[in-house]
Design an enzyme around this catalytic site. Structure first.
Site: not given
Length: 451
Positions: A57, A194, A342, A340, A137, A322, A201, A139, A250
């Site tokens: 359903d 982490e 982030r 990447e 990645e 970063r 992670e 976490e 990320h």
């Protein structure tokens, strides 16, 4: 040889069910919000599931169909068969297969199935001569449970980034999670504690984007189930504890050509990035505000996306730091060249998030968008004037702003399709409105006795 109308892959699943003493199958799919759903059937129904599908359903699933058009059909993907790793020694096994959702009225793939939306993105890439690889990645936090088994926000360790036991008391939990994932066919690259207390992670290897999305959905289920065996609660909520780092996901992306070459690599370029990679990056930057609604889909997501906690909020790219939204990681080999993104967090629907990223990047390639220069300084240290000088915008500061950006962005809306775009905006607008009229404990603590 397969029996009857079964493919070789389907017959191999039936043989494995018998060999592994599997009693039950969980036929898995996700709703548009990314919540994993499943229909459990006895393993003896496996052949029927392959040849006829299993009906359910759809009106009971978030964002699927109305009550008057509710019959849907699950079509299992035999390539996703895996025995679940958390049975006890005296139990027969259970297994899962991830399914595509079929519209019974037409026999076609259901346009509201997030897995189908990602397949459409990959089909666009294929028509342009590319396959898409992705690696997330994710976490997560591990919290203690109270005496009644309910989640608390008390962490079970006081570890920090890359700490070892005794500070990292969850190393045994991560070990069991990794064993469970490997038993289900995952190739785990690394795991570590982490930055925040109780935060972890686990990274698994690069794969095609559809397998990656399937893996993210499975990963969250496995982590929760195995944590529960240790009397812990695993959460992928982006920011469960104020004033510390939140959990991100990320996401690394690259395109490969039909002859197996990495389309993102150019050894003659200063950053080893090809023109396709730069245009793809430009597409991600161009559509970043709308992508944010899908990749950061909860009110709580925006408690993570604030300056000062290593979360990217500035729409720029960099090859070395970063603080930018997009980073070009170092690559040991040409095949490893990638970009990447982030900003995503692990509360997102992985199928929809990857789909909008891919469409945005491909749009950049098709329109030959010009990629800005990388920002090699720490943007967190810029004041507003300097950010304006560099032409750096910021991501939406709340879910309402992100949904507005989504509604205004035809590329990202079209990537989701009319059905999911409408249902997603409706659900998230309601969520934000409910948040706006709520009164938080912070407000009560600050104002109740003051005014």
């Amino acid at each position: 040889m397969p029996d009857g109308n079964l493919t070789t892959a389907e017959q191999e699943v039936l043989d494995q069910i018998e060999a592994e003493d599997v009693d039950f199958l969980r036929l898995q799919f996700t709703d548009i919000l990314g919540t994993v759903k499943n229909v459990s059937v006895p393993a003896r129904q496996a052949e029927k599931a392959f040849t006829e599908g299993i009906y359910f359903d759809g009106s009971s699933i978030e964002g699927f169909v109305r009550i008057q058009e509710s019959d849907m059909r699950l079509k299992p993907d035999p390539g996703t068969f895996a025995v679940l790793p958390w049975r006890t020694n005296d139990e027969s096994a259970a297994a899962r297969m991830i399914c595509d959702v079929i519209d019974t009225s037409t026999g076609d793939p259901f346009e509201g199935d997030p897995r189908y939306v990602l397949k459409q993105a990959l089909e666009r890439a294929k028509e342009m001569g590319y396959t898409v690889n992705a690696a997330p990645e994710p976490e997560f936090f591990l919290f203690e449970e109270d005496e009644e088994g309910r989640a608390t926000t008390e962490t079970n360790d006081h570890g920090g980034y890359f700490d070892l036991a005794p500070k990292d008391l969850a190393s045994d939990v991560r070990r069991d999670i990794i064993y469970g994932l490997e038993n289900m066919g995952f190739e785990v690259e690394a795991s570590h504690h982490e930055v925040a207390e109780g935060q972890h992670e686990i990274n698994f290897t690069y794969d095609d984007a559809l397998t990656t999305a399937d893996n993210v959905a499975t990963f969250r289920t496995v982590v929760r189930a195995i944590a529960a065996q240790h009397d812990l609660h695993a959460t992928f909520m982006p920011k469960p504890i104020p004033k510390i780092n939140g959990s991100g996901m990320h996401t690394h992306l690259s395109l490969f050509t039909e002859d197996g070459e990495n389309a993102f690599h150019d050894e003659t370029d200063e950053f080893n990035l090809s023109e396709e990679a730069r245009a793809f990056t430009a597409g991600l930057l161009e559509h970043a505000p709308a992508i944010t609604a899908v990749a950061n889909p909860t009110v709580n997501s925006y408690k993570r996306l604030v300056p000062g906690y290593e979360a990217p909020v500035y729409v720029a790219w960099s090859d070395r730091n970063r603080s930018a939204l997009i980073r070009k990681p170092a690559a040991r080999t040409p095949a490893a060249s990638r970009v990447e993104l982030r900003s995503p967090d692990p509360s997102c629907n992985p199928y929809l998030a990857l789909a909008v990223m891919i469409h945005a990047g491909l749009e950049g390639i098709e329109n030959d968008l010009e990629c800005p220069d990388p920002v090699r300084e720490n943007i967190y240290e810029f004041d507003e004037t300097k950010r304006e000088e560099y032409g750096i915008d910021t991501l939406p500061s709340n879910l309402g702003g992100a949904v507005d950006a989504l509604e205004e962005d035809e590329v990202v809306s079209d990537a989701l399709g009319e059905h999911i775009s409408e249902k997603f905006v409706e659900a998230k607008s309601q969520e934000f409105e409910e948040y706006l009229v709520d009164v938080s404990q912070w407000e009560l603590d600050r104002y109740l006795e003051t005014f």
